[in-house]
Enzyme design. Structure first.
Site, PDB file in Angstrom:
ATOM      1  N   SER A 550       0.847  -1.186   0.000  1.00 53.71           N
ATOM      2  CA  SER A 550       0.000   0.000   0.000  1.00 53.71           C
ATOM      3  C   SER A 550       0.892   1.248   0.000  1.00 53.71           C
ATOM      4  O   SER A 550       1.678   1.442  -0.915  1.00 53.71           O
ATOM      5  CB  SER A 550      -0.956  -0.036   1.195  1.00 53.71           C
ATOM      6  OG  SER A 550      -2.015   0.869   1.026  1.00 53.71           O
ATOM      7  N   ASP A 636      -9.801  -3.594  -5.572  1.00 52.73           N
ATOM      8  CA  ASP A 636      -9.236  -2.803  -4.480  1.00 52.73           C
ATOM      9  C   ASP A 636      -9.691  -1.341  -4.588  1.00 52.73           C
ATOM     10  O   ASP A 636      -9.340  -0.652  -5.538  1.00 52.73           O
ATOM     11  CB  ASP A 636      -7.708  -2.892  -4.541  1.00 52.73           C
ATOM     12  CG  ASP A 636      -7.015  -2.206  -3.377  1.00 52.73           C
ATOM     13  OD1 ASP A 636      -7.693  -1.507  -2.600  1.00 52.73           O
ATOM     14  OD2 ASP A 636      -5.794  -2.372  -3.257  1.00 52.73           O
ATOM     15  N   HIS A 671      -7.961  -5.097  -1.623  1.00 50.73           N
ATOM     16  CA  HIS A 671      -6.746  -4.562  -1.010  1.00 50.73           C
ATOM     17  C   HIS A 671      -6.022  -5.578  -0.133  1.00 50.73           C
ATOM     18  O   HIS A 671      -4.791  -5.600  -0.093  1.00 50.73           O
ATOM     19  CB  HIS A 671      -7.110  -3.326  -0.179  1.00 50.73           C
ATOM     20  CG  HIS A 671      -5.937  -2.482   0.206  1.00 50.73           C
ATOM     21  ND1 HIS A 671      -5.188  -1.779  -0.716  1.00 50.73           N
ATOM     22  CD2 HIS A 671      -5.378  -2.216   1.415  1.00 50.73           C
ATOM     23  CE1 HIS A 671      -4.228  -1.112  -0.098  1.00 50.73           C
ATOM     24  NE2 HIS A 671      -4.312  -1.366   1.192  1.00 50.73           N
TER      25      HIS A 671
END
Length: 703
Positions: A550, A636, A671
């Site tokens: 991320s 995501d 995600h």
């Protein structure tokens, strides 16, 4: 740089369709912008709607990475079995007491999803109230969200996401019968709060752009179309959620961005009441509320308390003008959270880069800390379902010590060990060494490094190293026990965590020194950590595999551009690498709330230039990059799939040398990757196999 041997395969050639974008008189050309689906909102809800041309390209990327990693299939299976063997398959949490029951979660042998259960308060027959494996049947992706029982223990509010897009469906279950009621609500944030009478609940609705813009109240048995709008946040730059207190007295609506917060409260006994403002949002003012009977505890940075202080406010008039200081601000001691009990207040804080728990007696103001012996460790507060109790629960682990759960009597100071994480295949902490190093960065700041390695690993510069980093949003990466990394340590790896600026590992100032105009400190800190590990003879630059996800994936993209020769390989999970484009697109779910963290390049040319100078996608060049693996999920909503897709395409176009860049995309997840506990291990095994391969240890057996 050492050349890594991968099987021969032809990488996908990404079609170029140049698109110009001019802002502040600056023109950029994005040749791969077409990979962003115009109907991305619909794709999040139904992946089958993805443009066939984009799907074909992503499938070609998956075919390429599968071909290059084909010779690691046996290794991946071995790693998976090792990691699975360290998990107690029928593991169970320690039930937490609440009135006549104790609630907990468990897994059945072979199960992917958790089950939630309750028993009579002092032990007895276990009752399964929600079986995640049953609910997940037939779904390629399934993730359970919030679980909230009523105070009379008759109903359960629960949620799930079956796309990976984090649009949660809320359901209500009748516990005596085990049947779900007709009260079903889609497009929620995943949790809700019961009113005091257990006749209805509050929840957060997501708008089409995945923003939590409205709080509703649903009365059981009524049409969800008639749900009452309680509060609407019209500023897209703020997150919003709803929570409750353990005594079921208050419903709290929390509104915040990364710098400013605001609370509105509702008496849970009068759910029709209008929310009452506590303290109006003021740029830079942050505060959190915690129950305390006739007062609220207020954790805040008010009046220049950069590392936060604790104040109190009367519940009948909690405005800022009525706040009184309880625990003063102490520079360098960051107060992280507060839990209130009838007779005590507990705070979790961090000082000298280590967490600690402090208990305060509310009657006389005396305080004491719980002591721990190890050099580096991780702590967590579990709190309690109950407010009127003298028992507080916390968790402890270190990089060598498996997780432990304790009940702590705040009055007698007696610590009771309830559970130690079981490692079925065996674990001897004496076989491993954990250290805390301090790496000098470019400006003289010392960057903490937590590391673990097998006791037999020679510290002569020959060991490979997996160096993990994040460095954003003030998140501190704990030096916690992780059974998965033992597969690397047992193969001679040093596993290290670089606690770079951008996190709050060394206080709030450590966070501020790694954001916006100072963001490059994060990248330089990480490179400094790698350099220090080499200088201390733990590893060599060509044997360091960098890993981050991320915002940590953005870190991976940045260090690849800044110092490609400093790393033997890079693993970027759901990498936020197209920072400038994303911050310029205010229709994306997280863009407006993220401007305080990264800057607003729409409104500010200075912010535009700052982000453009480090955004990984915008700074790819003709460099000899190390082997790179990017991992992403199609649905995501946090880091959209097209960011790594574009990044990999541009890397292939511009890089020199023969090192491959791989893109692995999960077409059924978002995600967090695969949702099941074992399917997630398969993804970790893949990443570790890549790390082992690029440092030439893919034929090494675990020691």
């Amino acid at each position: 740089m050492k050349q890594t041997i991968f099987p021969s395969a032809t990488p996908p050639v990404t079609e170029e369709r140049p698109v110009d974008d001019t802002r502040h008189g600056i023109t950029r050309v994005d040749e791969f912008a077409w990979l962003r689906a115009d109907n991305w909102q619909e794709v999040f809800r139904d992946p089958s709607l993805l443009d066939p041309a984009i799907r074909s390209h992503l499938e070609a990327e998956n075919a390429y990475q599968q071909a290059l990693m084909a010779d690691t299939e046996v290794l991946r299976k071995t790693l998976f079995q090792e990691m699975k063997g360290r998990i107690k398959e029928d593991d169970s949490s320690v039930p937490m007491k609440d009135g006549p029951f104790a609630y907990g979660s468990s897994y059945k042998k072979g199960g992917e999803q958790p089950r939630f259960f309750r028993t009579p308060r002092d032990g007895g027959t276990e009752e399964i109230i929600l079986d995640g494996d049953h609910e997940a049947e037939g779904k390629p992706y399934f993730h359970l969200g919030g679980i909230e029982h009523t105070s009379d223990h008759k109903r359960l509010l629960w949620s799930f996401d079956d796309k990976g897009s984090e649009f949660f469906t809320l359901k209500t279950r009748d516990l005596p019968t085990g049947e779900d009621l007709a009260d079903v609500i889609t497009d929620t944030a995943g949790s809700g709060v019961w009113d005091a009478g257990n006749t209805g609940f509050f929840y957060t609705r997501l708008d089409p752009n995945h923003r939590p813009s409205k709080i509703f109240y649903h009365s059981l048995g009524t049409d969800t179309a008639d749900d009452r709008l309680v509060f609407e946040e019209t500023d897209p730059g703020f997150f919003m959620g709803v929570g409750g207190t353990r005594d079921n007295r208050w419903v709290m609506i929390g509104i915040n961005d990364h710098e400013t917060s605001e609370y509105r409260i509702i008496d849970a006994a009068t759910p029709d009441a209008q929310p009452r403002l506590v303290a109006a949002r003021e740029a830079g003012l942050q505060y959190d509320l915690e129950e305390g009977g006739d007062i609220f505890f207020v954790l805040t940075n008010a009046d220049g308390a950069k590392d936060f202080k604790i104040m109190t406010a009367p519940v009948d008039n909690p405005g800022r003008e009525n706040w009184s200081e309880l625990v003063a601000h102490e520079p360098g001691r960051l107060i992280l959270s507060v839990i209130g009990f009838k007779d005590f207040m507990v705070r979790l804080e961090r000082k000298d880069s280590l967490p600690r728990i402090v208990i305060r007696d509310r009657a006389d103001g005396s305080e004491h800390m719980i002591d721990f012996d190890e050099e580096a460790y991780s702590l967590g507060l579990s709190g309690s379902y109950e407010y009127d109790t003298e028992i507080m629960r916390f968790s402890y682990s270190s990089m060598t010590t498996p997780g432990q759960v304790f009940d702590y009597d705040m009055r007698t100071r007696e610590r009771t060990l309830l559970k130690t994480q079981e490692v079925p295949s065996g674990h001897d902490p004496e076989h491993y060494v954990t250290r805390r190093l301090m790496a000098p960065s470019h400006d003289g700041e010392l960057v903490p490094i937590s590391l673990i390695h097998h006791r037999d690993t020679p510290i002569d510069g020959s060991a490979p190293c997996l160096l993990y980093g994040y460095g954003a949003y003030g998140i501190a990466i704990p030096a916690a026990f992780n059974t998965n990394i033992l597969s690397l340590a047992d193969r001679g790896f040093v596993y290290a965590i670089a606690h770079t600026r951008g996190g709050k590992d060394k206080g709030f100032a450590w966070y501020e020194d790694g954001k916006r105009q100072k963001k490059t400190n994060t990248f330089l800190d990480f490179i400094a950590a790698a350099t220090h590990l080499v200088a201390e003879n733990y590893t060599g630059h060509d044997r360091i595999v960098a890993q981050g996800g991320s915002a940590g994936g953005m870190l991976m993209g940045a260090i690849a551009n800044l110092a490609p020769d400093a790393f033997g390989g890079i693993i970027a999970e759901v990498p936020f690498v197209d920072v400038l484009d994303t911050m310029l697109d205010d229709t994306l779910p997280l863009t407006p709330p993220e401007w305080p963290e990264w800057g607003n390049p729409i409104a500010s040319v200075e912010d535009y230039r700052t982000i453009a100078a480090y955004s990984p996608y915008d700074n790819v060049g003709a460099k000899n990059y190390p082997p790179i693996l990017a991992v992403a999920g199609l649905t995501d909503p946090r880091v959209t799939y097209w960011e790594p897709a574009k990044w990999i395409a541009r890397l292939r176009k511009l890089k020199t040398g023969d090192n491959p860049v791989l893109f692995k995309i999960n077409m059924d997840a978002g995600h967090a990757g695969a949702s099941g506990r074992f399917s997630r291990l398969e993804e970790i095994a893949y990443n570790y196999a890549f790390a082992l391969k690029v440092v030439g240890r893919d034929k090494t057996e675990a020691g």
